[in-house]
Design a protein around this motif. Structure first.
Motif, PDB file in Angstrom:
ATOM      1  N   ALA A   1      -9.676   2.512  -4.123  1.00 39.82           N
ATOM      2  CA  ALA A   1      -8.773   2.990  -3.095  1.00 39.82           C
ATOM      3  C   ALA A   1      -9.415   2.239  -1.741  1.00 39.82           C
ATOM      4  CB  ALA A   1      -8.861   4.422  -2.929  1.00 39.82           C
TER       5      ALA A   1
ATOM      6  N   TYR B   1      -5.638   7.638  -0.208  1.00 33.17           N
ATOM      7  CA  TYR B   1      -4.315   7.059   0.200  1.00 33.17           C
ATOM      8  C   TYR B   1      -3.464   8.218   1.046  1.00 33.17           C
ATOM      9  CZ  TYR B   1      -3.965   3.163  -3.122  1.00 33.17           C
ATOM     10  OH  TYR B   1      -4.069   1.902  -3.644  1.00 33.17           O
TER      11      TYR B   1
ATOM     12  N   ARG C   1       0.705  -1.226  -0.033  1.00 31.52           N
ATOM     13  CA  ARG C   1       0.069   0.010   0.066  1.00 31.52           C
ATOM     14  C   ARG C   1       0.946   1.288   0.022  1.00 31.52           C
ATOM     15  NH1 ARG C   1      -2.534  -3.340   3.378  1.00 31.52           N
ATOM     16  NH2 ARG C   1      -4.623  -4.324   2.543  1.00 31.52           N
TER      17      ARG C   1
ATOM     18  N   GLY D   1      -7.225   2.677  -8.771  1.00 30.13           N
ATOM     19  CA  GLY D   1      -7.505   3.040  -7.425  1.00 30.13           C
ATOM     20  C   GLY D   1      -6.855   1.943  -6.599  1.00 30.13           C
TER      21      GLY D   1
ATOM     22  N   SER E   1      -8.210   8.788  -6.049  1.00 29.71           N
ATOM     23  CA  SER E   1      -7.792   7.614  -5.053  1.00 29.71           C
ATOM     24  C   SER E   1      -6.316   8.225  -4.241  1.00 29.71           C
ATOM     25  CB  SER E   1      -7.073   6.487  -5.667  1.00 29.71           C
ATOM     26  OG  SER E   1      -6.212   6.435  -6.656  1.00 29.71           O
TER      27      SER E   1
ATOM     28  N   GLY F   1      -2.843   1.619  -7.533  1.00 24.93           N
ATOM     29  CA  GLY F   1      -1.806   2.580  -7.624  1.00 24.93           C
ATOM     30  C   GLY F   1      -1.333   2.878  -8.711  1.00 24.93           C
TER      31      GLY F   1
END
Lengths: 142, 293
Positions: B93, B232, B46, B188, B228, B191
């Motif tokens: 996301a 994050y 992530r 999303g 997104s 990434g």
């Protein structure tokens, strides 16, 4: 030399095509917002990195795999920037990168309104609304 | 401090290479930098995705600025379809926040393999393999979608390669819009810019010329990624000490890559990268299933 002549020819052809169109102003505005957004954000990140080197790691410990306490809310970024905290300044630069397309969308609304293209004012407003909602949701979802 | 500094330089160097390779292959930096960060530098998926998404906004905004000025990006098509990609990106996301890390590796590997398919096909054709033709020529001669006409999607751009203006209409808007939602979802979730899916929607489904499709996809990637990236960021998945070198590195690398493109676009280089990326995709898959070799 030869290549240069051809490029000017292309530029002229592009310009001729563009000049007839009122939408040209929109395109130029969008282009300027995108380019300056990237330059400003990259500049802020570099300033943050310089601060990091000047101030030393101070309270920074751990490595890449470890979770450092870095600011990730609007409030903590801004208060950190006020203290010239290197990580906060870098985070501000990253935040500005994220906001670059958002401001591109906002500018497009104005530009479409100037063209009196109300359908696209509405479409662009929906995109901006999704972006704003995503930030609001992101805050709650952490 | 030195430890931190060395790590910073390693991430920066890896990101510059990812940016160069990504732009040489037309894949984008994200799909290259994520495996580099996760497999080799052992960064959490992530955090890698958060860094990548920021770098994607920077690179796509930079190149979109030029494409928009040159009229290659179709702003109206882009704005309309961004409704779908940004909603997809928000969903992706949130999904990334709840699914298991191993699942992200598996989905990433599948997306990477899919992205390699057109490149593999092109290489196979250059090597003289006989393949069944595929493509979008069926769109020719069909009248444009009434929805496309209503939304003012028809456009014209100047193509210096053939030295004339190219005009086009678009077809199958609902199908293209549906694919765009999934492009946003993948962006999303992982990434990445998911330009490959955006080009499929524009070029294959809607019949937009390839150059305009690539430029319009690039124009859309920034807004999709921003939808997104905010999530994050506020979730704490954008670590400044990783995201900063990744963003600056990929941006610098892609600028270099674009300049190298004209000189280095030979088939042999692409075959080498293709093979390396295929191996990386398999490694990501194995990592997802927790198999180590």
């Amino acid at each position: 030399m030869k290549k240069e002549t051809r490029e000017t020819e292309d530029d002229r052809a592009r310009a001729a095509l563009a000049d007839e169109d009122p939408a040209r102003a929109t395109e130029l505005m969008v282009s300027v917002v995108l380019r300056s957004g990237v330059l400003i954000s990259a500049g802020v990140i570099v300033i943050g990195l310089i601060l990091l080197v000047l101030r030393g790691a101070g309270g920074l410990g751990g490595g890449i795999a470890s979770a450092l306490a870095f600011p990730h809310t609007f409030a903590s970024v801004f208060s950190g920037v006020a203290r010239l905290d290197p990580l906060a300044v870098i985070s501000l630069g990253l935040m500005l990168i994220i906001l670059t397309p958002v401001s591109r969308v906002a500018v497009s609304i104005v530009a479409f309104a100037m063209e009196r293209d109300w359908r696209y004012v509405a479409i662009t407003a929906v995109v901006l609304a999704v972006l704003i909602v995503s930030f609001a949701l992101g805050k709650g979802g952490s | 401090m030195t430890h931190l500094f060395v790590q910073f330089l390693i991430v920066l160097a890896v990101s510059i290479i990812a940016g160069v390779v990504g732009s040489l292959l037309g894949l984008g930096g994200g799909i290259i930098v994520i495996p580099a960060l996760t497999l080799f530098l052992h960064v959490d998926f992530r955090i890698a995705a958060g860094a990548s998404i920021v770098s994607i906004i920077a690179t796509s905004s930079g190149s979109a600025a030029t494409y928009v000025k040159d009229r290659l990006s179709n702003i109206r098509v882009g704005m309309f379809l961004e409704i779908l990609t940004s909603i997809g990106a928000v969903c992706g996301a949130f999904l990334a926040g709840v699914v298991k890390g191993s699942a992200l590796y598996v989905v990433f590997a599948l997306v990477l393999l899919y992205s390699l398919y057109p490149m593999g096909r092109k290489i196979a054709l250059e090597l003289g393999w006989r393949l069944h033709p595929y493509g979008k020529d069926q769109a020719e001669g069909i009248p444009p979608d009434p929805l496309a006409a209503k939304l003012g999607f028809s456009s014209t751009y100047y193509d210096p390669a053939v030295k004339r203006e190219i005009s086009y209409d678009l077809h199958h808007v609902p199908a293209g819009a549906g694919i765009m939602y999934f492009a946003g979802l993948a962006s999303g979730l992982l990434g990445i810019g998911s330009g490959v899916f955006k080009v499929v929607a524009l070029d294959t489904a809607m019949g937009m010329p390839m150059k305009a499709s690539t430029a319009t996809s690039n124009f859309m990637i920034g807004v999709t990624a921003a939808a997104s990236a905010g999530i994050y960021f506020l979730r704490g998945d954008i670590d400044p000490l990783i995201a900063a070198p990744v963003a600056l590195g990929v941006l610098a690398g892609s600028l270099v890559g674009t300049r190298l493109l004209a000189r280095l676009a030979g088939a042999s280089i692409r075959i080498i990268f293709f093979a390396v990326l295929a191996i990386i995709a398999v490694q990501m898959l194995l990592r997802g299933f927790n198999i180590s070799l």
